[in-house]
Write a protein that holds these residues in place. Structure first.
Motif, mmCIF file in Angstrom:
data_model
loop_
_atom_site.group_PDB
_atom_site.id
_atom_site.type_symbol
_atom_site.label_atom_id
_atom_site.label_comp_id
_atom_site.label_asym_id
_atom_site.label_seq_id
_atom_site.Cartn_x
_atom_site.Cartn_y
_atom_site.Cartn_z
ATOM 1 N N VAL A 203 0.859 -1.182 0.000
ATOM 2 C CA VAL A 203 0.000 0.000 0.000
ATOM 3 C C VAL A 203 0.899 1.237 0.000
ATOM 4 N N VAL A 204 0.666 2.141 -0.954
ATOM 5 C CA VAL A 204 1.503 3.339 -1.114
ATOM 6 C C VAL A 204 0.625 4.580 -1.003
ATOM 7 N N THR A 205 1.118 5.607 -0.327
ATOM 8 C CA THR A 205 0.413 6.879 -0.223
ATOM 9 C C THR A 205 1.427 8.018 -0.227
ATOM 10 N N PRO A 206 1.070 9.188 -0.768
ATOM 11 C CA PRO A 206 1.988 10.338 -0.679
ATOM 12 C C PRO A 206 2.002 10.964 0.708
ATOM 13 N N ILE B 150 1.111 -6.653 5.502
ATOM 14 C CA ILE B 150 0.972 -5.676 4.421
ATOM 15 C C ILE B 150 2.143 -4.692 4.508
ATOM 16 N N GLU B 151 2.805 -4.469 3.406
ATOM 17 C CA GLU B 151 3.905 -3.498 3.374
ATOM 18 C C GLU B 151 3.344 -2.104 3.117
ATOM 19 N N LEU B 152 3.678 -1.169 4.000
ATOM 20 C CA LEU B 152 3.218 0.217 3.875
ATOM 21 C C LEU B 152 4.380 1.094 3.420
ATOM 22 N N ILE B 153 4.114 1.952 2.426
ATOM 23 C CA ILE B 153 5.121 2.902 1.932
ATOM 24 C C ILE B 153 4.492 4.295 1.951
ATOM 25 N N ASP B 154 4.965 5.158 2.876
ATOM 26 C CA ASP B 154 4.429 6.509 2.947
ATOM 27 C C ASP B 154 5.256 7.455 2.074
ATOM 28 N N GLY B 155 4.865 8.736 2.069
ATOM 29 C CA GLY B 155 5.524 9.699 1.198
ATOM 30 C C GLY B 155 7.000 9.872 1.491
ATOM 31 N N GLN B 156 7.361 9.918 2.784
ATOM 32 C CA GLN B 156 8.766 10.108 3.139
ATOM 33 C C GLN B 156 9.616 8.903 2.730
ATOM 34 N N SER B 157 9.059 7.697 2.868
ATOM 35 C CA SER B 157 9.804 6.498 2.465
ATOM 36 C C SER B 157 9.867 6.366 0.946
ATOM 37 N N LEU B 158 8.808 6.832 0.263
ATOM 38 C CA LEU B 158 8.748 6.697 -1.191
ATOM 39 C C LEU B 158 9.654 7.705 -1.893
ATOM 40 N N TRP B 159 9.819 8.885 -1.301
ATOM 41 C CA TRP B 159 10.509 9.980 -1.988
ATOM 42 C C TRP B 159 11.917 9.623 -2.451
ATOM 43 N N PRO B 160 12.783 8.976 -1.619
ATOM 44 C CA PRO B 160 14.135 8.660 -2.122
ATOM 45 C C PRO B 160 14.119 7.770 -3.359
ATOM 46 N N GLU B 161 13.132 6.872 -3.470
ATOM 47 C CA GLU B 161 13.078 5.977 -4.622
ATOM 48 C C GLU B 161 12.469 6.653 -5.847
ATOM 49 N N VAL B 162 11.521 7.569 -5.629
ATOM 50 C CA VAL B 162 10.820 8.179 -6.748
ATOM 51 C C VAL B 162 11.505 9.451 -7.242
ATOM 52 N N ARG B 163 12.413 9.982 -6.448
ATOM 53 C CA ARG B 163 13.030 11.266 -6.786
ATOM 54 C C ARG B 163 13.722 11.273 -8.147
#
Length: 319
Positions: A125-128, A144-157
């Protein structure tokens, strides 16, 4: 003579306000790409956000599972969850993207069952935004693996820097015509006031001369002011109407308590709920009422599979 004075005041004040606005906009700093942060993710549309998430998943080794009716980019048009594959293991990807910055436990309800029905063994589950403590507890219980905005940002940058992300400069450019309209509207008011003052000074020595009626002054200002553009214009192009319908359904899909939303007919929106006690109508109606042609649509609230609760119907606005 009063009309000439009013015209001069209108032109001079309009030019002066326009010059001031342009200098103010030129002096305003434009944010550099390096200033972007995880907050920029919440400004993206749902589909653009989902594309970035898929790029991150591809970098992790996932690929979109081949399912019938899936578009070429792998993102379902109805905003539903996406099935991924890696090393023979299928994973359910759910993008919880909405106006709320905090995702609660209700958004995770039903995901485990949905994963079983779609033949997946894992859920991401991913959220900004971020997840609250109750959502994190349920995720641990259901693996369930949770990915929030702070965790997602390094990968999506790396992908954000090469794609069009909403920034302040385009928004400022889009607002320029409106600001100029306000400037010349203010100039029209100043010209009207100058006309009233000049008219009063001219007729003051003449006691028998009637004073200018306020309605006449208001009419003069209204004629000089620029006409405002109509609001919420309904397009006549069928393709544009269909795009607005898809946009409304995608927005409603992101609401808490909603599993997915799709149009069963041109006037009926089918909303699948993720929990029996979910009632998204408070947030759902404003999303439909943004579009005049959809405001009176019939909303069918479908309870989760296996629920004993009846189907409910809702109409946000009557014809």
């Amino acid at each position: 003579m009063p009309i000439l004075i009013a015209l001069i005041a209108f032109v001079l004040s309009g030019l002066g306000l326009t010059t001031w606005l342009r200098r103010n906009r030129a002096a305003r700093p434009v944010p550099a790409p390096t200033e972007r942060s995880a907050d920029q993710l919440s400004k993206l549309r749902w589909r653009d956000f989902a594309k970035l998430v898929l790029q991150v998943m591809h970098a992790r080794g996932y690929r979109v599972a081949n399912e019938e009716g899936l578009p070429a980019d792998g993102i379902p048009t109805d905003g539903s969850d996406i099935v991924l594959e890696r090393d023979g293991v299928r994973t359910l990807l759910s993008c919880k993207y909405g106006s709320a910055a905090v995702v609660g436990a209700q958004a995770l309800l039903g995901l485990a069952k949905s994963a079983t029905l779609r033949g997946t063994g894992e859920v991401i589950v991913v959220t900004p935004g971020r997840f609250d403590e109750e959502a994190a507890r349920i995720a641990r219980q259901q693996n369930i693996e949770l990915i929030d905005g702070q965790s997602l940002w390094p990968e999506v940058r790396p992908y954000v820097t090469t794609q069009a992300v909403p920034a302040e400069a385009p928004a400022s450019n889009a607002a320029a015509p409106k600001m100029l309209g306000l400037a010349w509207g203010g100039a029209a008011v100043i010209g009207g006031l100058a006309w009233m003052l000049a008219q009063g000074l001219q007729t003051a020595p003449e006691e028998a001369a009637p004073q200018p009626a306020p309605a006449q002054a208001v009419a003069t200002v209204a004629q000089a002011a620029p006409q405002a553009a109509p609001v919420s214009v309904v397009p006549t192009d069928p393709a544009a109407l269909e795009a607005r319908r898809r946009e409304a359904a995608n927005a409603i899909t992101t609401l808490f308590g909603v599993d997915r939303a799709l149009w069963s007919t041109q006037s009926t929106l089918l909303v699948y709920l993720s929990a029996e006690d979910a009632d998204p109508t408070t947030d759902l109606c404003p999303l439909l009422e943004r579009y005049p042609e959809l405001a009176a649509s019939r909303v069918q609230l479908q309870p989760p599979a296996g629920s004993r609760k009846p189907v409910r119907f809702k109409q946000c606005r009557t014809y």
